[in-house]
Enzyme design. Structure first.
Site, PDB file in Angstrom:
ATOM      1  N   ALA A  70      -5.355  -0.933  -2.000  1.00 56.51           N
ATOM      2  CA  ALA A  70      -4.456  -0.370  -0.987  1.00 56.51           C
ATOM      3  C   ALA A  70      -5.254   0.108   0.218  1.00 56.51           C
ATOM      4  O   ALA A  70      -6.381   0.596   0.080  1.00 56.51           O
ATOM      5  CB  ALA A  70      -3.654   0.786  -1.576  1.00 56.51           C
ATOM      6  N   LYS A  71      -4.669  -0.031   1.401  1.00 65.25           N
ATOM      7  CA  LYS A  71      -5.353   0.335   2.642  1.00 65.25           C
ATOM      8  C   LYS A  71      -4.843   1.716   3.073  1.00 65.25           C
ATOM      9  O   LYS A  71      -4.025   1.852   3.998  1.00 65.25           O
ATOM     10  CB  LYS A  71      -5.073  -0.726   3.701  1.00 65.25           C
ATOM     11  CG  LYS A  71      -6.184  -0.929   4.715  1.00 65.25           C
ATOM     12  CD  LYS A  71      -5.952  -2.188   5.510  1.00 65.25           C
ATOM     13  CE  LYS A  71      -6.904  -2.324   6.683  1.00 65.25           C
ATOM     14  NZ  LYS A  71      -8.286  -2.551   6.274  1.00 65.25           N
ATOM     15  N   ILE A  72      -5.336   2.745   2.400  1.00 65.97           N
ATOM     16  CA  ILE A  72      -4.886   4.122   2.600  1.00 65.97           C
ATOM     17  C   ILE A  72      -5.917   4.860   3.457  1.00 65.97           C
ATOM     18  O   ILE A  72      -7.121   4.810   3.189  1.00 65.97           O
ATOM     19  CB  ILE A  72      -4.696   4.823   1.248  1.00 65.97           C
ATOM     20  CG1 ILE A  72      -3.611   4.102   0.436  1.00 65.97           C
ATOM     21  CG2 ILE A  72      -4.320   6.294   1.441  1.00 65.97           C
ATOM     22  CD1 ILE A  72      -3.503   4.564  -1.003  1.00 65.97           C
ATOM     23  N   SER A  82       0.836  -1.206   0.000  1.00 65.04           N
ATOM     24  CA  SER A  82       0.000   0.000   0.000  1.00 65.04           C
ATOM     25  C   SER A  82       0.866   1.250   0.000  1.00 65.04           C
ATOM     26  O   SER A  82       0.557   2.228  -0.697  1.00 65.04           O
ATOM     27  CB  SER A  82      -0.923   0.004   1.223  1.00 65.04           C
ATOM     28  OG  SER A  82      -1.851  -1.058   1.181  1.00 65.04           O
TER      29      SER A  82
END
Length: 230
Positions: free
Chosen positions: A158-160, A64
């Site tokens: 992605a873990k944004i 990410s």
């Protein structure tokens, strides 16, 4: 879900007392959501807590960060060990572990690549995400009026942190209407995921789940369920 603070947080390579693990109000992450995170469970076992799929979570954290053009500034093994250490130092028999990489103070504009990058890992006790009765009794959910991101708007894989405004809108709308969770549809009107979890259904005796193309996060637990279902 409320939690009680613990004694220590790992921050930029050191164990820091909870109340001293602070960030300046000018930090880029506060203004623009420029952070990447993971949510990892440590489960209580007879011989001590066991962290679920730690290596996979750390790998996704770094993937990410790569998508977001953010240099973590330390190798994955350091963050991995920090996840273990915060559970140990806080004497937690089970825990929710939150690694977070974020941009600090130094730039006012949208492009925060000139800001220093910080990393922290905290561990707290947290019960079942949707309540203690969710597994045994199930819950009622609604279909949200908020949809998931369309292709080429946000990287769903992605873990944004900033992307979770979408999840907050879904969750708050559900709560306002008396539901503990909301389900979002993708840009084409197909089922995507909940505000904070992937979705599986049993349909005609088969286990089905939305594909990655439906703007879902490639969940670590999702992958484990699919592997076990084989």
């Amino acid at each position: 879900m409320p939690f009680k603070k613990t004694d220590y947080i790992w921050m930029d390579g050191q164990m820091v007392p909870w109340d001293k693990a602070t960030v300046h109000v000018s930090a880029h992450a506060l203004h623009f959501g420029s952070s990447v995170f993971e949510g990892i469970r440590a489960y209580a076992l007879p011989n001590g807590p066991a962290i679920f799929c730690l290596d996979a979570h750390v790998r996704r954290l770094y993937e990410s960060c790569k998508v977001y053009r953010m240099d973590v500034g330390r190798d994955p093994s350091t963050v991995r060990q920090a996840c273990i250490d915060v559970v140990k130092v806080n004497h937690l028999p089970e825990a929710y572990i939150r690694p977070l990489v974020f941009r600090g103070s130094g730039e006012v504009g949208v492009d925060g690549r000139g800001c220093p990058t910080h990393a922290m890992v905290m561990a707290v006790y947290m019960g079942r995400y949707l309540g203690p009765e969710a597994v045994e009794q199930g819950i009622d959910v609604c279909v949200s009026s908020w949809g998931r991101m369309a292709p080429n708007t946000f990287p769903a894989s992605a873990k944004i942190g900033g992307q979770y405004i979408n999840s907050q809108l879904i969750k708050m709308e559900a709560a306002e209407n008396g539901y503990p969770e909301g389900i979002a549809l993708d840009a084409n009107g197909f089922v995507s995921e909940g505000s904070g979890e992937n979705i599986f259904l049993i349909l005609d005796g088969k286990v089905v789940t939305p594909p990655l193309g439906a703007s879902v996060l490639p969940g670590i637990t999702r992958n484990s369920v699919m592997e076990l279902a084989e």
